[in-house]
Design a protein around this motif. Structure first.
Motif, short mmCIF file in Angstrom:
data_model
loop_
_atom_site.label_atom_id
_atom_site.label_comp_id
_atom_site.label_asym_id
_atom_site.label_seq_id
_atom_site.Cartn_x
_atom_site.Cartn_y
_atom_site.Cartn_z
N VAL A 91 0.80 -1.21 0.00
CA VAL A 91 0.00 0.00 0.00
C VAL A 91 0.84 1.27 0.00
O VAL A 91 0.37 2.34 -0.42
N ALA A 92 2.09 1.18 0.45
CA ALA A 92 2.91 2.38 0.60
C ALA A 92 4.32 2.13 0.08
O ALA A 92 4.68 1.02 -0.30
N ALA A 93 5.13 3.17 0.10
CA ALA A 93 6.48 3.11 -0.49
C ALA A 93 7.52 2.55 0.46
O ALA A 93 8.58 2.08 0.03
N THR A 94 7.24 2.58 1.78
CA THR A 94 8.24 2.11 2.75
C THR A 94 7.59 1.09 3.69
O THR A 94 6.38 1.12 3.94
N PRO A 95 8.38 0.19 4.25
CA PRO A 95 7.84 -0.79 5.19
C PRO A 95 7.14 -0.16 6.39
O PRO A 95 6.08 -0.64 6.82
N ASP A 96 7.72 0.89 6.95
CA ASP A 96 7.10 1.52 8.11
C ASP A 96 5.73 2.11 7.76
O ASP A 96 4.79 2.02 8.56
N GLU A 97 5.62 2.70 6.59
CA GLU A 97 4.32 3.22 6.17
C GLU A 97 3.33 2.09 5.90
O GLU A 97 2.14 2.20 6.22
N ASN A 98 3.82 1.01 5.30
CA ASN A 98 2.95 -0.17 5.14
C ASN A 98 2.38 -0.60 6.49
O ASN A 98 1.18 -0.80 6.64
N ASP A 99 3.27 -0.73 7.46
CA ASP A 99 2.87 -1.21 8.78
C ASP A 99 1.85 -0.28 9.41
O ASP A 99 0.84 -0.73 9.99
N ARG A 100 2.06 1.01 9.30
CA ARG A 100 1.13 1.97 9.91
C ARG A 100 -0.25 1.89 9.26
O ARG A 100 -1.27 1.84 9.96
N TYR A 118 -1.54 -0.61 7.44
CA TYR A 118 -2.17 -1.92 7.64
C TYR A 118 -2.74 -2.07 9.04
O TYR A 118 -3.64 -2.88 9.27
N ASN A 119 -2.23 -1.30 9.99
CA ASN A 119 -2.68 -1.40 11.38
C ASN A 119 -3.81 -0.44 11.72
O ASN A 119 -4.12 -0.26 12.90
N ASN A 120 -4.42 0.17 10.71
CA ASN A 120 -5.49 1.13 10.97
C ASN A 120 -6.74 0.81 10.14
O ASN A 120 -6.66 0.10 9.14
N SER A 121 -7.85 1.33 10.58
CA SER A 121 -9.10 1.24 9.81
C SER A 121 -9.73 2.63 9.78
O SER A 121 -10.60 2.96 10.58
N ASP A 122 -9.23 3.46 8.88
CA ASP A 122 -9.74 4.81 8.72
C ASP A 122 -9.81 5.11 7.23
O ASP A 122 -9.51 4.24 6.38
N ALA A 123 -10.17 6.33 6.89
CA ALA A 123 -10.33 6.69 5.48
C ALA A 123 -9.02 6.55 4.72
O ALA A 123 -9.01 6.10 3.56
N GLU A 124 -7.90 6.92 5.34
CA GLU A 124 -6.61 6.82 4.66
C GLU A 124 -6.29 5.36 4.35
O GLU A 124 -5.89 5.02 3.22
N SER A 125 -6.47 4.48 5.34
CA SER A 125 -6.16 3.07 5.13
C SER A 125 -7.07 2.46 4.08
O SER A 125 -6.60 1.75 3.17
N MET A 126 -8.36 2.74 4.19
CA MET A 126 -9.30 2.17 3.22
C MET A 126 -8.97 2.65 1.81
O MET A 126 -8.92 1.85 0.86
N GLY A 127 -8.73 3.92 1.66
CA GLY A 127 -8.42 4.46 0.34
C GLY A 127 -7.15 3.88 -0.24
O GLY A 127 -7.08 3.54 -1.43
N GLY A 128 -6.13 3.73 0.60
CA GLY A 128 -4.87 3.18 0.13
C GLY A 128 -4.98 1.72 -0.27
O GLY A 128 -4.41 1.29 -1.27
N LEU A 129 -5.75 0.95 0.49
CA LEU A 129 -5.91 -0.47 0.18
C LEU A 129 -6.70 -0.66 -1.10
O LEU A 129 -6.36 -1.51 -1.93
N LEU A 130 -7.75 0.12 -1.26
CA LEU A 130 -8.52 0.02 -2.51
C LEU A 130 -7.66 0.43 -3.70
O LEU A 130 -7.72 -0.19 -4.78
N ALA A 131 -6.83 1.46 -3.51
CA ALA A 131 -5.95 1.90 -4.60
C ALA A 131 -4.89 0.85 -4.93
O ALA A 131 -4.37 0.82 -6.05
N SER A 132 -4.59 -0.02 -3.95
CA SER A 132 -3.63 -1.10 -4.19
C SER A 132 -4.28 -2.33 -4.80
O SER A 132 -3.65 -3.39 -4.86
#
Length: 460
Positions: free
Chosen positions: A163-172, A174-188
């Motif tokens: 979902v993101a460019a770095t492992p730490d951003e991936n981890d952050r 993936y560990n959330n359920s908010d608009a940012e996480s949902m949007g990023g996962l759908l975009a992936s």
């Protein structure tokens, strides 16, 4: 306490009696027990041009920190024997689509291509020039599509990329359920599901639905064993299952060990009630979550296989996708369209089940939302001929639900009664498994969940 640790405690508590084993002639069986499952393509054939495919959703590999007896990466290397157990299980149970969902603790920090666990003899399945699945060619001639995903606050399946460019951003993320996480996962490219519905707040689920949530679990196996979830979320005796499974797990028991799941197999009303509420608001796929980790200290049952083996757990139930086309995108599209039903194949592979709405010009499949009603067709299932069975026939109980309430109690054709959400539940009294239940078979002649369909939303 972790689910599989509790299973170990239960098995360790099963003490053999001093009575000798019954060595008399076995009960008659027209089809003996098999730890494997038949190919759905061969068993069921196409349905209006759609291909039934056995699919496992919510499954953990050595990229989950708590898989493989808590040692998924010894000395920084993949636990190959555990991974091989998983691969062998997928082949023996003839899974068509493995939607693997690893925890981000490890998975977020792996290269995307490493999440596929590709090994010698496997083949990449590319879509648009990018890897979308790993095709495992099994020794028995079966092929498995292996697709990576994540399970944490959300459960994206069939990711096109991290979902993101770095492992730490991936981890952050993936560990959330908010608009940012949902949007990023759908975009992936993922279909975004949510696990453990039994413990989720309905208002939060509604918010996720508004953000694009594809589906939720209507059954989760972990929840049926974990004492805290059983007591707090399901209203069940937290430890009652430890006694209930002993006719199949005790060293001197005579029940088929694979049938141990019947000690916990029942509906999860909190999840079904939340699903019905969400379906009134909009489309929402319902799936069964296997949640297998193979993470107990090995302890074999009478069949010389550990109680929580990947093979045993994948044998218990599956999601039958009705797929239009081939490949990972077609399988994911079936999930997104809610074109699937949950089948508890431990009780037999169902053959002949069907659900669609005919408005006179179009046959609307499961998961559709036709503007107006028509004739709802419910096809009666039977236990497939290749499934284990004895001489007696099962009793099959059909309920058609409208808006979460029983509306019809048989198979057949029904004119829809106004707008609403229509879905089907099929239970089974497994007389055909009488010979596999051990020394007290009558105790197991009661209704068990067999099929849970997705819905047709009429006029909504």
């Amino acid at each position: 306490m972790p689910f599989m640790t509790l299973l170990l405690i239960a098995l360790a508590a099963c003490k053999p009696s001093e009575a000798p084993l019954d060595t008399s002639e076995p009960a008659p069986q027209t089809v003996p027990w098999s730890g494997e499952l038949p190919s759905l393509d061969a068993e069921l054939g196409k349905i209006r041009g759609l291909t039934p495919q056995r699919s496992i959703i919510h499954l953990h590999s050595p990229w989950s920190h708590d898989a493989c007896d808590g040692d998924p990466n010894p000395e920084g290397q993949v636990n190959e024997p555990c991974l091989q157990d998983l691969r062998d299980a997928l082949c023996r149970t003839r899974v068509d689509n493995a939607f693997v969902t690893d925890h981000p603790t490890l998975a977020a920090f792996q290269d995307y291509e490493d999440l596929f666990h590709q090994r010698q003899g496997d083949e990449w399945v590319d879509v648009g020039g990018a890897h979308r699945a790993n095709l495992i060619h099994c020794e028995n001639g079966h092929d498995v599509l292996y697709m990576p995903g994540i399970e944490d606050e959300l459960m994206p399946v069939s990711l096109d990329s991290h979902v993101a460019a770095t492992p730490d951003e991936n981890d952050r993320i993936y560990n959330n359920s908010d608009a940012e996480s949902m949007g990023g996962l759908l975009a992936s490219g993922a279909a975004v599901l949510m696990a453990h519905t039994e413990g989720r707040d309905l208002a939060h689920l509604e918010n996720m639905q508004d953000l694009g949530l594809t589906g939720i679990e209507i059954f989760n196996l972990h929840a049926m064993f974990a004492p805290d979830i059983r007591a707090d979320d399901l209203g069940l005796d937290g430890f009652g299952w430890i006694t209930d499974i002993q006719p199949f797990t005790s060293p001197d028991a005579t029940g088929e060990p694979d049938l141990m799941v019947l000690g916990v197999l029942q509906d999860q009303p909190p999840s079904l009630e939340k699903w019905d509420a969400l379906l009134q608001r909009g489309p929402m796929t319902g799936v069964g979550g296997t949640d297998a980790h193979q993470n107990v200290i090995p302890l074999d049952l009478r069949d010389d296989e550990r109680g929580d083996s990947y093979r045993r757990m994948l044998r218990w139930f599956s999601n039958v996708l009705l797929v239009d086309g081939e490949g990972p995108d077609a399988a994911q599209a079936a999930i997104e369209a809610s074109r699937l039903y949950v089948a508890f194949e431990i009780l037999g592979t169902p053959k002949g089940f069907d659900l669609y709405l005919d408005d006179g010009s179009t046959k609307h499949e499961m998961g559709s939302s036709p503007a107006s009603g028509g004739t709802l067709h419910v096809g009666c299932p039977e236990v497939s001929p290749s499934s284990p069975q004895g001489l007696m026939a099962p009793e099959i109980l059909v309920e058609v639900y409208k808006n979460g309430v029983v509306w019809q109690t048989e198979c057949g054709d029904f004119e829809t009664d106004g707008d609403g959400v229509y879905r089907v539940q099929v239970d089974i009294i497994a007389h055909h498994l009488y010979d596999f239940f051990g020394e007290d078979p009558e105790a197991w002649l009661k209704p068990f969940p067999w099929i849970r369909s997705n819905a047709i939303r009429v006029g909504l």
